[in-house]
Write an enzyme that holds these catalytic residues in place. Structure first.
Site, PDB file in Angstrom:
ATOM      1  N   LYS A  46       0.909  -1.120  -0.178  1.00 38.46           N
ATOM      2  CA  LYS A  46       0.010   0.123  -0.165  1.00 38.46           C
ATOM      3  C   LYS A  46       0.627   1.249   0.116  1.00 38.46           C
ATOM      4  CE  LYS A  46      -0.359  -0.430   5.169  1.00 38.46           C
ATOM      5  NZ  LYS A  46      -0.986  -0.800   6.068  1.00 38.46           N
ATOM      6  N   TYR A  55      18.472  28.761  10.058  1.00 37.58           N
ATOM      7  CA  TYR A  55      17.237  29.508  10.624  1.00 37.58           C
ATOM      8  C   TYR A  55      17.338  29.521  11.986  1.00 37.58           C
ATOM      9  CZ  TYR A  55      14.703  29.967   6.082  1.00 37.58           C
ATOM     10  OH  TYR A  55      14.451  30.135   4.728  1.00 37.58           O
TER      11      TYR A  55
HETATM   12  C1  LIG Z   1      -0.445  -1.950   6.738  1.00 36.59           C
HETATM   13  C2  LIG Z   1      -1.046  -3.436   6.957  1.00 36.59           C
HETATM   14  C3  LIG Z   1      -0.423  -4.614   6.986  1.00 36.59           C
HETATM   15  C4  LIG Z   1       1.084  -4.389   7.246  1.00 36.59           C
HETATM   16  O1  LIG Z   1       1.520  -3.995   8.103  1.00 36.59           O
HETATM   17  P1  LIG Z   1       3.059  -3.872   8.670  1.00 36.59           P
HETATM   18  O2  LIG Z   1       3.064  -3.353  10.130  1.00 36.59           O
HETATM   19  O3  LIG Z   1       3.589  -2.702   7.830  1.00 36.59           O
HETATM   20  O4  LIG Z   1       3.782  -4.947   8.569  1.00 36.59           O
HETATM   21  C5  LIG Z   1      -1.096  -5.568   7.189  1.00 36.59           C
HETATM   22  N1  LIG Z   1      -2.381  -5.763   7.489  1.00 36.59           N
HETATM   23  C6  LIG Z   1      -3.105  -4.373   7.582  1.00 36.59           C
HETATM   24  C7  LIG Z   1      -4.718  -4.660   7.478  1.00 36.59           C
HETATM   25  C8  LIG Z   1      -2.800  -3.377   7.105  1.00 36.59           C
HETATM   26  O5  LIG Z   1      -3.272  -1.952   7.376  1.00 36.59           O
END
Ligand SMILES: *Cc1c(COP(=O)(O)O)cnc(C)c1O
Length: 374
Positions: free
Chosen positions: A33, A242
Site C-alpha cells: 500500500k 534559521y
Molecule cells: C499496513 C497493514 C499491514 C502491514 O503491516 P506492517 O506493520 O507494515 O507489516 C497488514 N495488514 C493491514 C490490514 C494493514 O493495514
C-alpha cells in the site's frame, strides 16, 4: 548532479520477504500500500512476485490497478478498504479482491459484482476497519454462502509482544472464525514475530520488507545520497541556519546538502542525526530547512561530493526516533524530487555479462550473434 538520489535495493527487499516467509509455515503475502511504502509499488511488487509472493495487499482499489500491471494476471491483490461506492469498475477491470468491511459493503458487492472474488475483514478490537462481532453474527451465513477467499483481521499492538491486547484479539479472532473452512489471516510484520499461533494460513508483512522495525533482522533497503552544494568555513561563535539554533563551538567547516523537509526529511529531525561520508558520521547542525540541510564536516579530512542520510548505519528507524515518529512515516514521506534507482545483483550481473559480450563482439566480430541477449 543537483538531485538527491534514492537507491532501492531490490535484493535486500526480496531477502527480507524470504526471511519473514521462513519464519512461518503459512503463506506469506506482501503489503504494498501507499505506493509500496513510498518506494514504488510496481517495482516492489514485481520483485516480490519474482521472489515467490502470490498475494499482495493495497489500501484502496486505485493502488491495486498499478500492482496488477506489475505482477500480471495470476496473483491475488487484496484491497483493505473493501468495496467502496464507485469501485466496481476498477475492481472488475483489475481482478482485485476487496476485503469486505461492513454489511453495506457486502450488499454493494453482491449487487454490483455478483460472483466476483472477495475476502472479509473482521474487527477484533482495533476499531478501525472490519465487521464487528454483532454485524458478523448477522452476516456470517450469508457471507459464507458467497464463498469468500479469505477472512482477516488486524492487530493493534503487534509491535509490543508483552501487551495483552494481542492475546485478546487472537482469542476473539479464533472465536469469530471457529468452524469456518475459509483461509484465515491475522499477522502483519509484528504478528509474524509474535509466534506461530498468530500465523494462521496467510501472513501480511509490510514494513519488515522495507527494512523497518519491528523486524530488526531486516536488511536495509533504501540508501539516500544527498549532493553537497557548498562548503564554508565558520568562525567560532558564528551561527548556522534559521533561528540561530547552532553556534560553532570552534572554527568549523559546514557543508550544505540538497534536501530538506520538502523531501520528507522532517524539520524535527535536526537533533542527533548524522550524514555519512563513507563510514564517517558528521552531525547535522542547525535547522533542517525546506530544501537544505547543514552538516558539520570539520573532522572530515576531505570535502565530500555527496553524503548519505540513509544507509546501513543510519536506518529509517533512526530517523524516525530523531523526528519523534515511526519508520513507516519516514518511508512514506520520502520525497518525489529524489531520483530513484532500483538495483539488484541479477541486473548488475546481466549488465556485466552484456558489457563482456559487447567487448567480444568488437574483438571477434561474428563470434557472438547480436541476438545473444535474448
Ligand atoms: C499496513 C497493514 C499491514 C502491514 O503491516 P506492517 O506493520 O507494515 O507489516 C497488514 N495488514 C493491514 C490490514 C494493514 O493495514
Amino acid at each position: 548532479m543537483s538531485t538527491a538520489h534514492l537507491t532501492i535495493d531490490l535484493d535486500a527487499l526480496a531477502d527480507n520477504w524470504r526471511a519473514l516467509d521462513a519464519r512461518t509455515k503459512s503463506e506469506t503475502a506482501a503489503v504494498v500500500k501507499a505506493n509500496g511504502y513510498g518506494l514504488g509499488a510496481g517495482r516492489v511488487a514485481a520483485q516480490l512476485a519474482q521472489a515467490g509472493a502470490r498475494k499482495f495487499f493495497v489500501a484502496v482499489a486505485e493502488e491495486g490497478a498499478a500492482v496488477r500491471k506489475a505482477v500480471g494476471p495470476g496473483p491475488m491483490i487484496g484491497v483493505f478498504s473493501g468495496h467502496m461506492e464507485g469501485d466496481a469498475g476498477i475492481l472488475r477491470a483489475n481482478a482485485l479482491t476487496p476485503m469486505i468491511n461492513s454489511v453495506d459493503q457486502m450488499l454493494r458487492h453482491v449487487e454490483r459484482l455478483p460472483g466476483h472474488r472477495f475476502g472479509i475483514q473482521l474487527d477484533t478490537g482495533m476499531n478501525r476497519l472490519g465487521l464487528e462481532p454483532d454485524d458478523w453474527a448477522q452476516l456470517r451465513d450469508i457471507a459464507l454462502g458467497q464463498n469468500p477467499v479469505l477472512i482477516m483481521s488486524h492487530l493493534a499492538c503487534s509491535d509490543q509482544p508483552g501487551y495483552e491486547m494481542n492475546e485478546k484479539q487472537l482469542r476473539l479472532f479464533k472465536e469469530m472464525t471457529a468452524g469456518i473452512e475459509v483461509p484465515r489471516s491475522l499477522a502483519a510484520t509484528g504478528g509474524i514475530l509474535l509466534g506461530p499461533e498468530y500465523h494462521f494460513d496467510l501472513c501480511r508483512p509490510g514494513v519488515g520488507l522495507y527494512g523497518g522495525e519491528p523486524f530488526d533482522e531486516a536488511k536495509a533497503v533504501v540508501t539516500l545520497e544527498l549532493p553537497v552544494i557548498q562548503v564554508r568555513e565558520v568562525a567560532k561563535g558564528e551561527t548556522v541556519g534559521y533561528s540561530n539554533t547552532w553556534t560553532a563551538p570552534r572554527p568549523s567547516r559546514i557543508a550544505t546538502v540538497a534536501a530538506g523537509y520538502a523531501d520528507g526529511l522532517h524539520r524535527a529531525l535536526a537533533g542527533g542525526i548524522d550524514l555519512y561520508a563513507g563510514k564517517t558520521a558528521c552531525p547535522v547542525v542547525g535547522r533542517v530547512s525546506m530544501d537544505l540541510i547543514t552538516v558539520d564536516i570539520t573532522d572530515l579530512d576531505h570535502e565530500p561530493a555527496s553524503m548519505q542520510m540513509l544507509n546501513r548505519l543510519q536506518t529509517v528507524d533512526d530517523l524516525a526516533e530523531a523526528a519523534g515518529t515511526i519508520g513507516y512515516e519516514i518511508l512514506t514521506s520520502l520525497g518525489q524530487r529524489y531520483l530513484r534507482s532500483f538495483v539488484s545483483r541479477s541486473e548488475a550481473a546481466e549488465r556485466a555479462v552484456e558489457s563482456i559480450r559487447d567487448k567480444l563482439r568488437r574483438v571477434r566480430p561474428g563470434l557472438i550473434p547480436e541476438s545473444a541477449a535474448e
